[in-house]
Design an enzyme around this catalytic site. Sequence first.
Site, short mmCIF file in Angstrom:
data_model
loop_
_atom_site.label_atom_id
_atom_site.label_comp_id
_atom_site.label_asym_id
_atom_site.label_seq_id
_atom_site.Cartn_x
_atom_site.Cartn_y
_atom_site.Cartn_z
N ILE A 108 25.31 -23.62 -38.46
CA ILE A 108 26.59 -23.63 -37.73
C ILE A 108 26.63 -22.53 -36.67
O ILE A 108 26.93 -22.77 -35.52
CB ILE A 108 27.78 -23.45 -38.69
CG1 ILE A 108 27.79 -24.56 -39.76
CG2 ILE A 108 29.10 -23.43 -37.92
CD1 ILE A 108 28.05 -25.94 -39.23
N VAL A 109 26.33 -21.29 -37.07
CA VAL A 109 26.32 -20.13 -36.18
C VAL A 109 24.91 -19.53 -36.20
O VAL A 109 24.32 -19.38 -37.26
CB VAL A 109 27.35 -19.07 -36.61
CG1 VAL A 109 27.26 -17.83 -35.71
CG2 VAL A 109 28.76 -19.64 -36.56
N VAL A 134 42.35 -40.66 -42.63
CA VAL A 134 41.88 -41.63 -43.61
C VAL A 134 43.07 -42.22 -44.35
O VAL A 134 44.08 -41.54 -44.56
CB VAL A 134 40.89 -40.98 -44.61
CG1 VAL A 134 41.58 -39.88 -45.43
CG2 VAL A 134 40.26 -42.02 -45.52
N GLY A 193 29.10 -18.90 -46.04
CA GLY A 193 30.41 -18.76 -45.46
C GLY A 193 30.36 -18.40 -43.99
O GLY A 193 29.37 -18.65 -43.30
N GLU A 194 31.45 -17.82 -43.51
CA GLU A 194 31.57 -17.41 -42.12
C GLU A 194 32.27 -16.05 -42.07
O GLU A 194 33.32 -15.86 -42.68
CB GLU A 194 32.40 -18.42 -41.31
CG GLU A 194 31.88 -19.85 -41.33
CD GLU A 194 30.55 -20.03 -40.60
OE1 GLU A 194 30.17 -19.12 -39.83
OE2 GLU A 194 29.90 -21.07 -40.81
N GLY A 205 44.23 -28.08 -42.77
CA GLY A 205 45.51 -27.38 -42.96
C GLY A 205 45.76 -26.86 -44.35
O GLY A 205 46.89 -26.48 -44.67
N CYS A 215 26.90 -22.88 -46.52
CA CYS A 215 25.60 -23.17 -47.11
C CYS A 215 25.72 -23.20 -48.63
O CYS A 215 26.81 -23.26 -49.19
CB CYS A 215 24.59 -22.10 -46.70
SG CYS A 215 24.55 -21.77 -44.93
N LEU A 274 40.63 -32.36 -39.17
CA LEU A 274 41.34 -33.37 -39.95
C LEU A 274 42.76 -33.47 -39.40
O LEU A 274 43.36 -32.47 -39.02
CB LEU A 274 41.37 -32.98 -41.43
CG LEU A 274 40.02 -32.81 -42.12
CD1 LEU A 274 40.22 -32.49 -43.60
CD2 LEU A 274 39.15 -34.05 -41.96
#
Length: 549
Positions: A65-66, A279, A88-89, A354, A2, A247
């Site tokens: 998201i959660v 991409v 964040g998470e 990654g 967020c 990705l």
Amino acid sequence: MCGIFSIFSRGGEPIPPQILHGSRHSLRELAYRQSGKQRHRGPDSTGVYVLPSEGVVMVHERLRIVGVERGDQPFVSEDGNLILVANGEIYNYLELSAEIAKRRGSYKPKSDCHVILELYQDYGKDLLQYITGMFAFALYDRRTKEVLLARDPFGIIPMYVGEDAAGNLWVASEMKCLVDTCGSKVETFPPGEARFGRVGDLKVSWQFEQPWLTEVPSQPCDLSLLRANLESAVRSHLQCDVQLGALLSGGVDSSLIASIATKIMRERDPSFRLKTFSVGLKDAPDFQAARNVAKYIGSDHKELVFEVDEALDGIRDVVYHLESFDVATVRCSLPMLLLTRYIKSTGIKTILSGEGSDEIFGGYLYFHKAPNYQLFHEELVRKVRGTHLSDCLRANKVAMAKGVELRVPFLDTGFVNHVMQIRPEDKIPGPLNQFGGEQQNRMEKYVLRAAFADNYLPDDVLWRQKEPFSNGVGYDWVDTILREASSRVTDKEFSTAAIRFPLNTPSTKEAFYYRSIFAEQFPGEAAAGTVIKRERNNWGCGEDPSGRA
């Protein structure tokens, strides 16, 4: 993921009229307007909590998201004394929730970040000892008029602080919310740090500390343990209530994350197909490698082919969203901005990536030149400490520019600690590598590749040499952007570089061009001081940051 924004009055008094631009704006209006500059980070909802008599306002721009239904912020404690905005998470929130419920009899978190509020009630400012994840947050305690600010150990989540003319504290996820009001007093909040206290007297209350930050480690590499730790990190990063993708550049890092995630998700659903994305320009080096991986792991793979002019059109937008003029960061971000916009259009809100592997394993090609183990490890530490100004900054801000959360399992705190405690002689690329007890001329990230040599990736990808992202999308991309950006700066303009930009003076026309755009958007040396200053050691890479061998 967020965006957060807060203003905390010095002295706990109402914000003076001059800060509110006379009588034209209330505190709520001012905060809503300023936070609107980062509303792309939270397109799903905006929450505002204001305490005018105490000079406090806290805003949250949410990407759900959660805890999609119950997790809108700011969070307020039941007694109304604690207010939290968090970005964040928290990856261990389920374990923490179970412990809170055991202590209190019952507890159901509204989202992963809600546990921060509950932990503060139990442990105060010491709560940082218990949470694991990527985060930046601001918490206000009305009882004591104290503020707690904190950011995760490696700066995966951005946060900036500033001070206005009246000495009030401003906090935001992005610098653009602060520069026009805080002017010369804007700075990046340090990763791995918490500050606590009253406005004007905040003191460091927590710092991320590990032996590997100051000592050269001596722990031999255990491949099975290394693999288990990365699998555990990926598993924790799969927690979400929305559809998740990944990705897939075709390099070993993103490919491993996608492969591990697929194996874990198929434990519950054998038919699961991860949505993966690449991409590049037409015939880009990354495309074929990514296709090979997608076929091998059975992912639902999509490619975005872009034209050079299409990406070049976005230079000003990229500098604005990045809040950086760093050449390598801008080059990588232009294709990424196009890709994240496409990903969002497919309905995906969360993606795995990654980033972080090169910093902790020594994956950049210049690491082959490391003269000894100590200097190799010290360079790893420097790269880890600086990633919040480069790769983490790019990964977060470019994705969030289009309302997409990007997660980086390689930078899971536990996994970083494990890898950085491995002795450098097992990780160093080239002839100094001694993994397995013999001196060998190993390629970069050898132990990571060896740990996953058993049916995770095709061999031609597992042992593919490092290809910097800005090159992997197509070598024409690096050459063209260098030529185009340089063509927009005359020799006369470039001759004034040291005078016009005495701080972080650009050394090439391309760098000068990005710096000029940045100066228009974010004037002043304080803003420029938040941007990474790349330092060349006597064995590292040169002026061209593309990393081409």
